[in-house]
Motif scaffolding. Structure first.
Motif, PDB file in Angstrom:
ATOM      1  N   ALA A 137      34.297  32.732  55.701  1.00  9.04           N
ATOM      2  CA  ALA A 137      34.858  31.646  56.503  1.00  9.04           C
ATOM      3  C   ALA A 137      36.109  32.081  57.256  1.00  9.04           C
ATOM      4  CB  ALA A 137      35.172  30.445  55.613  1.00  9.04           C
ATOM      5  N   THR A 138      36.811  33.098  56.747  1.00  9.28           N
ATOM      6  CA  THR A 138      38.026  33.578  57.409  1.00  9.28           C
ATOM      7  C   THR A 138      37.969  35.093  57.543  1.00  9.28           C
ATOM      8  OG1 THR A 138      39.337  33.994  55.425  1.00  9.28           O
ATOM      9  CG2 THR A 138      39.361  31.745  56.281  1.00  9.28           C
ATOM     10  N   ALA A 139      38.872  35.625  58.346  1.00 13.66           N
ATOM     11  CA  ALA A 139      38.965  37.077  58.515  1.00 13.66           C
ATOM     12  C   ALA A 139      39.990  37.683  57.556  1.00 13.66           C
ATOM     13  CB  ALA A 139      39.339  37.411  59.954  1.00 13.66           C
ATOM     14  N   GLN A 140      40.628  36.874  56.723  1.00 11.95           N
ATOM     15  CA  GLN A 140      41.643  37.360  55.795  1.00 11.95           C
ATOM     16  C   GLN A 140      41.012  38.322  54.785  1.00 11.95           C
ATOM     17  OE1 GLN A 140      43.611  34.261  53.653  1.00 11.95           O
ATOM     18  NE2 GLN A 140      45.124  35.630  52.750  1.00 11.95           N
ATOM     19  N   ARG A 141      41.757  39.387  54.440  1.00  7.46           N
ATOM     20  CA  ARG A 141      41.248  40.386  53.506  1.00  7.46           C
ATOM     21  C   ARG A 141      42.263  40.600  52.395  1.00  7.46           C
ATOM     22  NH1 ARG A 141      36.821  42.495  55.416  1.00  7.46           N
ATOM     23  NH2 ARG A 141      36.852  44.463  54.324  1.00  7.46           N
ATOM     24  N   ILE A 142      41.768  41.103  51.236  1.00  7.36           N
ATOM     25  CA  ILE A 142      42.643  41.435  50.112  1.00  7.36           C
ATOM     26  C   ILE A 142      42.358  42.869  49.687  1.00  7.36           C
ATOM     27  CG2 ILE A 142      42.897  39.069  49.281  1.00  7.36           C
ATOM     28  CD1 ILE A 142      40.789  39.655  47.158  1.00  7.36           C
ATOM     29  N   SER A 143      43.332  43.493  49.072  1.00 11.34           N
ATOM     30  CA  SER A 143      43.186  44.869  48.590  1.00 11.34           C
ATOM     31  C   SER A 143      42.355  44.898  47.314  1.00 11.34           C
ATOM     32  CB  SER A 143      44.547  45.481  48.303  1.00 11.34           C
ATOM     33  OG  SER A 143      45.262  45.661  49.490  1.00 11.34           O
ATOM     34  N   VAL A 144      41.590  45.970  47.172  1.00  8.86           N
ATOM     35  CA  VAL A 144      40.874  46.248  45.935  1.00  8.86           C
ATOM     36  C   VAL A 144      41.674  47.340  45.233  1.00  8.86           C
ATOM     37  CG1 VAL A 144      38.736  47.105  44.911  1.00  8.86           C
ATOM     38  CG2 VAL A 144      38.661  45.656  46.956  1.00  8.86           C
ATOM     39  N   ILE A 145      42.091  47.066  44.007  1.00  7.82           N
ATOM     40  CA  ILE A 145      42.944  47.980  43.260  1.00  7.82           C
ATOM     41  C   ILE A 145      42.137  48.663  42.160  1.00  7.82           C
ATOM     42  CG2 ILE A 145      45.062  48.183  41.873  1.00  7.82           C
ATOM     43  CD1 ILE A 145      45.537  47.245  44.769  1.00  7.82           C
ATOM     44  N   SER A 146      42.269  49.972  42.058  1.00  2.00           N
ATOM     45  CA  SER A 146      41.599  50.718  40.998  1.00  2.00           C
ATOM     46  C   SER A 146      42.238  50.382  39.660  1.00  2.00           C
ATOM     47  CB  SER A 146      41.734  52.224  41.245  1.00  2.00           C
ATOM     48  OG  SER A 146      41.374  52.952  40.084  1.00  2.00           O
ATOM     49  N   PRO A 147      41.447  49.979  38.671  1.00  2.00           N
ATOM     50  CA  PRO A 147      42.028  49.721  37.353  1.00  2.00           C
ATOM     51  C   PRO A 147      42.491  51.005  36.665  1.00  2.00           C
ATOM     52  CG  PRO A 147      39.655  49.479  37.275  1.00  2.00           C
ATOM     53  CD  PRO A 147      40.033  49.705  38.718  1.00  2.00           C
ATOM     54  N   HIS A 148      41.960  52.121  37.105  1.00  2.00           N
ATOM     55  CA  HIS A 148      42.319  53.399  36.496  1.00  2.00           C
ATOM     56  C   HIS A 148      43.665  53.913  37.017  1.00  2.00           C
ATOM     57  CE1 HIS A 148      41.870  57.356  34.741  1.00  2.00           C
ATOM     58  NE2 HIS A 148      42.027  57.901  35.927  1.00  2.00           N
ATOM     59  N   THR A 149      43.816  53.926  38.345  1.00  2.00           N
ATOM     60  CA  THR A 149      45.031  54.487  38.948  1.00  2.00           C
ATOM     61  C   THR A 149      46.020  53.424  39.407  1.00  2.00           C
ATOM     62  OG1 THR A 149      44.086  54.495  41.167  1.00  2.00           O
ATOM     63  CG2 THR A 149      43.703  56.465  39.785  1.00  2.00           C
ATOM     64  N   GLU A 150      45.557  52.178  39.480  1.00  2.00           N
ATOM     65  CA  GLU A 150      46.355  51.068  40.009  1.00  2.00           C
ATOM     66  C   GLU A 150      46.755  51.300  41.461  1.00  2.00           C
ATOM     67  OE1 GLU A 150      49.524  50.132  37.292  1.00  2.00           O
ATOM     68  OE2 GLU A 150      48.114  49.534  35.736  1.00  2.00           O
ATOM     69  N   GLU A 151      45.980  52.124  42.163  1.00  2.00           N
ATOM     70  CA  GLU A 151      46.185  52.382  43.585  1.00  2.00           C
ATOM     71  C   GLU A 151      45.159  51.591  44.389  1.00  2.00           C
ATOM     72  OE1 GLU A 151      48.440  54.560  45.043  1.00  2.00           O
ATOM     73  OE2 GLU A 151      49.332  54.862  43.069  1.00  2.00           O
TER      74      GLU A 151
END
Length: 70
Positions: free
Chosen positions: A25-39
């Motif tokens: 519905a929107t163009a807003q995006r969120i980061s995907v964070i690695s649970p291993h490196t937290e990057e």
């Protein structure tokens, strides 16, 4: 679902029932964070309330359809 719910999870539920992917519905995006490196390792569309409502409707329809087969 939280305010930062991944639209990927929602669209996976929708696609599983309808057999097709839907645009968010929107163009807003969120980061995907690695649970291993937290990057940060990528991005995914943000789930707007409209997306969550659509996923719930599809999940309900899939559940009702499956119950009738039992």
């Amino acid at each position: 679902m939280t305010a930062r719910t991944s639209i990927f999870a929602i669209f996976t539920a929708i696609a599983g029932h309808t057999g097709r992917w839907c645009e968010p519905a929107t163009a807003q995006r969120i980061s995907v964070i690695s649970p291993h490196t937290e990057e940060p390792i990528g991005e995914t569309p943000h789930a707007a309330p409209e997306d969550v409502d659509r996923a719930v409707r599809c999940a309900r329809a899939a559940f009702d359809d499956h119950r009738g087969r039992g």
